[in-house]
Design an enzyme around this catalytic site. Structure first.
Site, PDB file in Angstrom:
ATOM      1  N   GLU A 192       9.472 -12.791  -6.548  1.00  0.00           N
ATOM      2  CA  GLU A 192       8.947 -13.105  -4.874  1.00  0.00           C
ATOM      3  C   GLU A 192       8.648 -14.814  -4.722  1.00  0.00           C
ATOM      4  O   GLU A 192       8.321 -15.588  -5.735  1.00  0.00           O
ATOM      5  CB  GLU A 192       7.184 -12.387  -4.381  1.00  0.00           C
ATOM      6  CG  GLU A 192       7.992 -11.069  -5.087  1.00  0.00           C
ATOM      7  CD  GLU A 192       8.211 -10.405  -3.652  1.00  0.00           C
ATOM      8  OE1 GLU A 192       9.159 -11.622  -2.718  1.00  0.00           O
ATOM      9  OE2 GLU A 192       8.296  -9.019  -3.312  1.00  0.00           O
ATOM     10  N   LYS A 207       2.364  -0.781  -3.421  1.00  0.00           N
ATOM     11  CA  LYS A 207       2.885   0.630  -3.814  1.00  0.00           C
ATOM     12  C   LYS A 207       2.276   2.138  -3.727  1.00  0.00           C
ATOM     13  O   LYS A 207       1.927   3.388  -3.412  1.00  0.00           O
ATOM     14  CB  LYS A 207       4.293   0.508  -4.492  1.00  0.00           C
ATOM     15  CG  LYS A 207       4.822  -0.391  -3.458  1.00  0.00           C
ATOM     16  CD  LYS A 207       5.975  -0.559  -5.600  1.00  0.00           C
ATOM     17  CE  LYS A 207       7.263  -2.327  -4.331  1.00  0.00           C
ATOM     18  NZ  LYS A 207       8.052  -2.604  -5.899  1.00  0.00           N
TER      19      LYS A 207
END
Lengths: 428, 428
Positions: A192, A207
């Site tokens: 990222e 998540k």
């Protein structure tokens, strides 16, 4: 119900392109499976001129995602912008307010605002689905929400950041240091923009927070996830774990205990021969445990155009078929407020440290453990040089709180060369 | 929709007891997840007096499953009787005719009569669900029908008979012969009353036929599944495969080819390090491949009270939540008639044979392969005694038809001691 289901897609990056490709390529297949056509009516993205390798001319264009979300010719707003705030949040809120159904791949948005968004959607009679937000192509949201609905869920676990799994398995297979493989992952475009989201466990923690909410019927509480990244894992840890039949994984675990909901995303040791231990490269794995079903293991690609778009389409098809589930499997307004518990279920621990090479050093360390009631299962002292001695200890089952107290006490003995690395050995 | 969903359960064996236990134990959880209570109103079984270790007194009793299926106080008929004909079929037909929804765990019934039953159910406005019929607790029906609905499915594979996987892995781990482990499995109660259903691949073949129908949008055609059992697998095969880095699995594979639908359930070699190769004991694994999602692997218990009951409840919850899908994912009346293709996609093959120990024997075998254009990748001759020579050959990619022709030609050479064992090496 044979009228077309009309999608508005906001964000035409990798995943958006994947969704558009599926809708274009499989129009007939989707119509047969849904009993009605699926159409894209409008799209939005920041840069209209960029060539994305996919036909867009037939769709209306909006520069503003919020405007897209409010269009009369959009039934389902598909949010693929990303980010836990800003345009993604504004557009999803606008879509819900306009009575649209929403499909999103945005784990950060839901981990931070999922409760409010789910309540808003359910209040407005809309649905908010997010299969693609967790573990890419792996259908863990549907399996947990629907297939295991007859189970009391006892534990959910997952390797849900492919970049971290790539780094850890590549260190072992190539014998490279963390820094070298981190650089490699960066060169491959696996990281990222803010790499802490990956290697700090934040992305995977988002998540886990979503899975825990469905599993235990509790409000999403990302703040309750204990996060620990992989930055301190050395090639020594990898190699020594392997010597003992383990692999190091960035593993998320959520379980309901008598003390409350324990959720942690941290590097752990798992048996090398277990399904989790066998997981190589950028793959993901989700392990779901229920009182009737036992253990279900799901393995697949956790990212990438095709797998993530497949998950988005799973939600779109669900809506097209008239299936309307609450976001977290039961009405959001009725979800319990979780009581976060310290991550303190007993487990054996792996403890690596470097001691000053002087008489009695090891005895002092052992005494610190003993004082906390922690007994030693195995201990190895490795070859050493330059006055320092690498030592590896595997404890019997211990509480993390006791271990932390022992490590704090070790710091006072003046025999440590550096802070010890402590990794939980998870029973998978 | 807050009125209770009322179940009538026919067949109170292991799975029926499991379903009743879940409904009793998790009444609150189910009501929260479904938005309405789930109740059992009536049950039926052959023997009313037997103590099954579960409370039945609160339910109406029917001696006859057909009568149960027609009761006004039953919304969903849960068929757990088993068998591809007789009372199970009669009762499911009666339930459909009476406008009930049906949940069944009966793979044999659906493999033989699924098309007719699905058409009848859909014509009557009912749903017919069967998650528990394939791979026990593994949610492969839902994942294939719903989660992968945006994919063109390219291949489905599965180890779907736990008894066969137990036998094959136990032979390897204990070094026992097929006959010895078969007896062990029999003593443990792992085998069906007619063990050919297990070791002949029939039970697993039923499951593959159902998966293939959903995957490829074709009518269920059990007759098109090429079946081969594990009866001829010897401990020599197990050991020699292991020497080369493979494991033997009873593996079902269905794929659409240019020639038509190829479906086979047969012993295969798979890499020992693959997820399928790693599957031990009575577990099941289903591998689903789609053009977008890539490969999804699902692992879990393929049988037993809890896992199978969990799958039954998945279907019940689906109906309680108002989700109404066609049996095979699209209207049964529109399913294509499959064009069964010979199982003939090229693959490397493992070939084990015992030759008479005489000069030129091996050359004759090699000539038979060569005449069919099949080249040899590896060949080993093992230690031998008493005038016979065990030989192992791994071919390069070959067509099964060519291999069969070569084996037929070998029979004419008079150098074979017994019929060769040929096992496909599957690319998993």
């Amino acid at each position: 119900m044979t009228s077309p289901l009309r999608l508005g897609i906001a964000g035409i990056g990798t995943v958006g392109v994947g969704v558009i490709r599926i809708v274009q390529r499989h129009a007939d297949l989707l119509a047969a499976r849904c009993g009605r056509p699926i159409q894209i009516t409008a799209v939005s993205a920041r840069d209209r001129s960029r060539d994305r390798g996919v036909r867009l001319g037939e769709y209306a264009w909006e520069d503003d995602a919020v405007a897209l979300a409010r269009r009369d010719d959009v039934d389902v707003f598909v949010e693929l912008i990303g980010g836990d705030d800003g345009p993604a949040k504004a557009a999803v809120e606008a879509a819900i307010a306009a009575g649209k159904d929403v499909v999103t791949a945005n784990k950060a948005l839901l981990a931070h605002h999922g409760q409010a968004l789910a309540e808003a959607a359910e209040g407005a009679g809309g649905v908010l689905r997010f299969e693609a937000a967790v573990a890419g192509g792996i259908p863990c949201i549907k399996v947990l929400t629907e297939s295991l609905a007859g189970n009391e869920i006892t534990r959910v676990m997952g390797v849900m950041n492919g970049t971290c799994n790539y780094i850890l398995t590549r260190m072992e297979s190539a014998g490279l240091t963390y820094d070298a493989v981190f650089q490699e992952a960066s060169d491959l475009g696996y990281l990222e923009a803010d790499p802490t989201l990956d290697v700090g466990g934040i992305d995977a923690g988002h998540k886990l927070a979503l899975l825990a909410s469905i599993a235990f019927g509790t409000k999403v509480d990302f703040g309750a996830v204990k996060l620990e990244g992989i930055e301190r894992i050395s090639i020594d840890d990898i190699n020594r774990a392997a010597d003992m039949g383990f692999r190091v994984k960035l593993l998320g675990v959520a379980q309901m205990t008598g003390r409350g909901l324990e959720a942690r995303m941290q590097p752990c040791l798992v048996p090398a021969a277990s399904p989790l231990g066998q997981l190589e490269g950028p793959m993901n794995m989700v392990v779901l445990e229920g009182d009737s079903v036992g253990q279900i293991v799901l393995r697949g690609a956790g990212a990438g155009e095709g797998p993530t778009a497949s998950a988005v389409m799973s939600d779109v098809v669900e809506i097209a078929r008239g299936q309307r589930l609450p976001t977290f499997g039961q009405p959001a307004s009725g979800l319990a407020t979780p009581r976060p518990a310290e991550a303190n279920t007993p487990a054996p621990y792996y403890l690596r440290m470097v001691l000053k090479d002087r008489p009695g050093a090891l005895a002092k360390i052992a005494a610190c453990l003993g004082a906390e009631g922690i007994s030693i299962d195995r201990m190895r002292q490795y070859d050493h040089a330059e006055g320092s001695a690498p030592v590896l200890i595997v404890t019997h089952k211990a509480m993390r709180s006791g271990l932390d107290a022992a490590i704090a006490a070790m710091a006072g003995t003046d025999v440590l060369e550096s802070e010890p690395v402590a990794l939980r050995i998870e029973d998978v």
